[in-house]
Structure formats: C-alpha cells, structure tokens
Design a protein around this motif. Structure first.
Motif, PDB file in Angstrom:
ATOM      1  N   ALA A   1       2.420   1.686  -3.481  1.00  0.00           N
ATOM      2  CA  ALA A   1       1.429   2.157  -4.452  1.00  0.00           C
ATOM      3  C   ALA A   1       1.159   3.647  -4.259  1.00  0.00           C
ATOM      4  N   ALA A   2       1.087   4.101  -3.019  1.00  0.00           N
ATOM      5  CA  ALA A   2       0.852   5.521  -2.757  1.00  0.00           C
ATOM      6  C   ALA A   2       2.047   6.364  -3.180  1.00  0.00           C
ATOM      7  N   ALA A   3       3.245   5.848  -2.987  1.00  0.00           N
ATOM      8  CA  ALA A   3       4.443   6.611  -3.335  1.00  0.00           C
ATOM      9  C   ALA A   3       4.674   6.642  -4.845  1.00  0.00           C
TER      10      ALA A   3
ATOM     11  N   VAL B   1       0.835  -1.199   0.000  1.00  0.00           N
ATOM     12  CA  VAL B   1       0.000   0.000   0.000  1.00  0.00           C
ATOM     13  C   VAL B   1       0.872   1.253   0.000  1.00  0.00           C
ATOM     14  N   LEU B   2       1.919   1.252   0.798  1.00  0.00           N
ATOM     15  CA  LEU B   2       2.814   2.406   0.830  1.00  0.00           C
ATOM     16  C   LEU B   2       3.521   2.609  -0.501  1.00  0.00           C
TER      17      LEU B   2
ATOM     18  N   ARG C   1       2.294   6.311  -7.283  1.00  0.00           N
ATOM     19  CA  ARG C   1       1.186   6.742  -8.138  1.00  0.00           C
ATOM     20  C   ARG C   1       1.516   8.071  -8.796  1.00  0.00           C
TER      21      ARG C   1
ATOM     22  N   ARG D   1       1.446  11.808 -10.047  1.00  0.00           N
ATOM     23  CA  ARG D   1       0.955  13.042  -9.439  1.00  0.00           C
ATOM     24  C   ARG D   1      -0.086  13.682 -10.357  1.00  0.00           C
TER      25      ARG D   1
END
Length: 50
Positions: A33-35, A30-31, A37, A39
């Motif tokens: 994927a968030a980093a 999850v971390l 993705r 902008r």
C-alpha cells in the motif's frame, strides 16, 4: 469438581505464534500500500528538491 476449564491454546500447532502469523500477513500488505499509493503533485513536479 471444578468448573474451570483451561483456556484454548493461543499458538497454532506448528509453533508459529499468533503475533508472528499476523505480522507475516499484514506487513506485505502495508508495504504494498505504501509503495503503490499515488505520489503528491508537488513531489511529481520536483517540489521536494534538496
């Protein structure tokens, strides 16, 4: 004679709970994927200045 059987043990033998094991597997994904993705365009142009 009872037909009831004990349920299978939920925790692995090494003492790590299923919840802990699941969090250890999913949290890095999850971390990442968030980093990784992309902008938004407004943020790239400086549209989020404070």
């Amino acid at each position: 004679m009872h037909a009831y059987q004990k349920p299978a043990r939920a925790e692995p033998d090494n003492g790590t709970s299923v919840v802990t094991f699941t969090l250890l597997l999913t949290a890095p994904a999850v971390l990442a994927a968030a980093a990784l993705r992309p902008r938004s365009r407004s943020a790239a142009r400086g549209g989020r200045r404070g």
